[in-house]
Scaffold this active site. Structure first.
Site, PDB file in Angstrom:
ATOM      1  N   ASP A  35       1.155  -1.181  -0.199  1.00  0.00           N
ATOM      2  CA  ASP A  35      -0.041  -0.174   0.101  1.00  0.00           C
ATOM      3  C   ASP A  35       0.804   1.189   0.083  1.00  0.00           C
ATOM      4  OD1 ASP A  35      -1.976  -1.988   0.348  1.00  0.00           O
ATOM      5  OD2 ASP A  35      -2.085  -1.734   2.612  1.00  0.00           O
ATOM      6  N   GLU A 209     -11.467   0.276  -3.765  1.00  0.00           N
ATOM      7  CA  GLU A 209     -10.932   0.875  -2.581  1.00  0.00           C
ATOM      8  C   GLU A 209      -9.739   1.658  -3.055  1.00  0.00           C
ATOM      9  OE1 GLU A 209     -10.093  -2.376   0.159  1.00  0.00           O
ATOM     10  OE2 GLU A 209      -8.591  -3.623  -1.486  1.00  0.00           O
TER      11      GLU A 209
HETATM   12  O1  FUB Z   1      -3.321  -3.527   3.237  1.00  0.00           O
HETATM   13  C1  FUB Z   1      -4.558  -3.878   3.852  1.00  0.00           C
HETATM   14  C2  FUB Z   1      -5.712  -3.535   2.561  1.00  0.00           C
HETATM   15  O2  FUB Z   1      -5.285  -4.174   1.589  1.00  0.00           O
HETATM   16  C3  FUB Z   1      -5.367  -2.279   2.174  1.00  0.00           C
HETATM   17  O3  FUB Z   1      -5.776  -1.224   3.046  1.00  0.00           O
HETATM   18  C4  FUB Z   1      -6.288  -2.276   0.684  1.00  0.00           C
HETATM   19  O4  FUB Z   1      -6.094  -1.445   0.032  1.00  0.00           O
HETATM   20  C5  FUB Z   1      -5.654  -3.503   0.251  1.00  0.00           C
HETATM   21  O5  FUB Z   1      -4.440  -3.260  -0.192  1.00  0.00           O
END
Ligand code: FUB
Length: 448
Positions: A35, A209
């Protein structure tokens, strides 16, 4: 004496922190990172990633994301990265549920002399807010120390915070929770200044997301991972206003060919080139919740469209000829003649090797900076049970031969030196090829 000891400790620490990586893709090889939000502060690139760790008894949930803290990394050249250590830890934030191991995707931004680090995680108080909330920690420097606010941001529930500051000075917070939301931030960067809105008109089917918003010319780009098929791919939409409505434009990066379910990214210009920071599970191919940050170049078409980014192992930046050149992060590999494997499958953080299978394979590695001061030898970390001859050329398979390395037979790794037959100043592509039909494995090469 005391002074000497202190200086030894500091040197050791600097070594530890500084040795995070000198790699191509993935850029960090001493721990899992995911991320990545990349920012340029004072001419240096800072990457604020999540930090995946392995579950253990009493430490997170097996088979799921386990994340207890954040590190920050920085680089002046996108090749050499310094790990500045932990900046925020779950058990040092007053409102965070202890041992929730859910310190997910963060962001960091600068305003009025302060650095604001935004992070989503599980709060202690689940009666007033279920699921994730988003908090802020504030620092005077991009590397901290960051002081967490006593409570998460009021009115925000969700993950993957992203902050965008427009040219008029108005700051916006974006986040996700099934949909993607946005709201204005107050001047203090700690509170919402408007009611959250759901950003339209994005795809209605499949998880979205990880929003990341930036502006180029007069266009606002909302970029986000979306599950259009089986796993996440990176897409983007554009608008003439920071809170939309946005028009879906296309795909920035396709789904991972090896099945890593998540992707999460940021995009930024640095020294006249745009870059995509994203992640893949390079160091954990069997478990896609232990991820690693990568970088590749990103290009715009003349009409402002983003050209699709094809993931590479070579990544970006130049590699100094005097450093260990990891050929396994190649630009091109001879099909059927060479392949890449972990050096030690029991400790994947050791990285990879290039395996020439005995059919005279070759590997091409772009962007090696030889400089101007003549170099005289090449050293190769290599193993060849029956012995082998390896040739190094520059600028193509028929370019000048830099060196021919005779590898003595043996089952152990050895560092073999050979003289350079010529020196070519400047930046070149290396072509390394096996000249015998005996298998040979190379860990790295370097020039002195
Ligand atoms: O890293 C945990 C979660 O997985 C993140 O918050 C999302 O965007 C995905 O990458």
């Amino acid at each position: 004496m005391l002074r000497h000891k202190l200086s030894c400790i500091l040197t050791g620490l600097a070594g530890l922190l500084g040795s995070a990586a000198r790699a191509q893709n993935p850029i960090i090889t001493n721990q899992f990172t995911a991320d990545p939000t990349a920012r340029v502060f004072n001419g240096r690139v800072y990457v604020y990633p999540s930090h995946d760790i392995r579950a253990a008894p009493g430490r997170g949930r097996a088979g799921w994301f386990v994340m207890e803290d954040y590190h920050v990394f920085s680089s002046a050249n996108l090749t050499d990265w310094t790990d500045h250590g932990v900046i925020v830890t779950q058990n040092k934030v007053p409102w965070v549920k202890p041992d929730s191991y859910s310190m997910w995707a963060p962001d960091c931004t600068y305003r009025n002399g302060k650095y604001y680090f935004y992070f989503p995680t599980t709060p202690k108080d689940t009666t007033s807010s279920k699921g994730f909330t988003i908090g802020v920690a504030v620092a005077d420097k991009p590397t901290g120390p960051f002081v967490p606010q006593p409570l998460p941001i009021k009115g925000v529930r969700g993950i993957d915070p992203n902050v965008f500051i427009d040219q008029d000075g108005q700051a916006y917070l974006y986040w996700s929770q099934g949909n993607i939301y946005g709201a204005k931030l107050k001047e203090n960067m700690l509170e919402l200044a408007s009611e959250p809105v759901t950003l339209g008109e994005l795809p209605t089917q499949g998880l979205k997301e990880g929003p990341y918003v930036f502006k180029r010319n007069a266009t606002y780009y909302l970029t986000y991972p979306h599950v259009a098929n089986k796993t996440e791919r990176l897409e983007y939409a554009t608008s003439t206003s920071p809170l939309g409505p946005f028009k879906v434009q296309g795909v920035i990066m396709d789904e991972s060919p090896t099945g890593c379910w998540t992707n999460h990214h940021s995009i930024l210009p640095f020294k006249n080139q745009w870059y995509l920071f994203y992640h893949h599970n390079d160091l954990s191919p069997a478990f896609d919740k232990n991820r690693s940050v990568r970088i590749d170049s990103l290009f715009f078409e003349p009409d402002g469209a983003i050209r699709k980014v094809v993931p590479t192992l070579r990544g970006v930046g130049l590699t100094d000829a005097r450093q260990k050149i990891q050929l396994d992060r190649y630009s091109q590999l001879s099909p059927g003649g060479a392949s890449v494997a972990f050096l030690d499958t029991a400790n994947k953080f050791q990285g990879w090797k290039t395996v020439f299978n005995g059919s005279q394979g070759w590997v091409r590695y772009n962007g090696v900076a030889f400089g101007t001061k003549p170099l005289r030898t090449v050293t190769m970390r290599v193993t060849a049970a029956a012995g082998a001859t390896v040739q190094i050329r520059v600028d193509g398979a028929s370019g000048p031969v830099l060196a021919q390395v005779t590898v003595p037979k043996g089952s152990r790794w050895q560092e073999v030196k050979a003289p350079l037959s010529t020196f070519k100043p400047g930046t070149h592509t290396l072509v390394v090829s096996a000249k015998t039909t005996m298998p040979v494995e190379i860990d790295w090469v370097k020039f002195d």
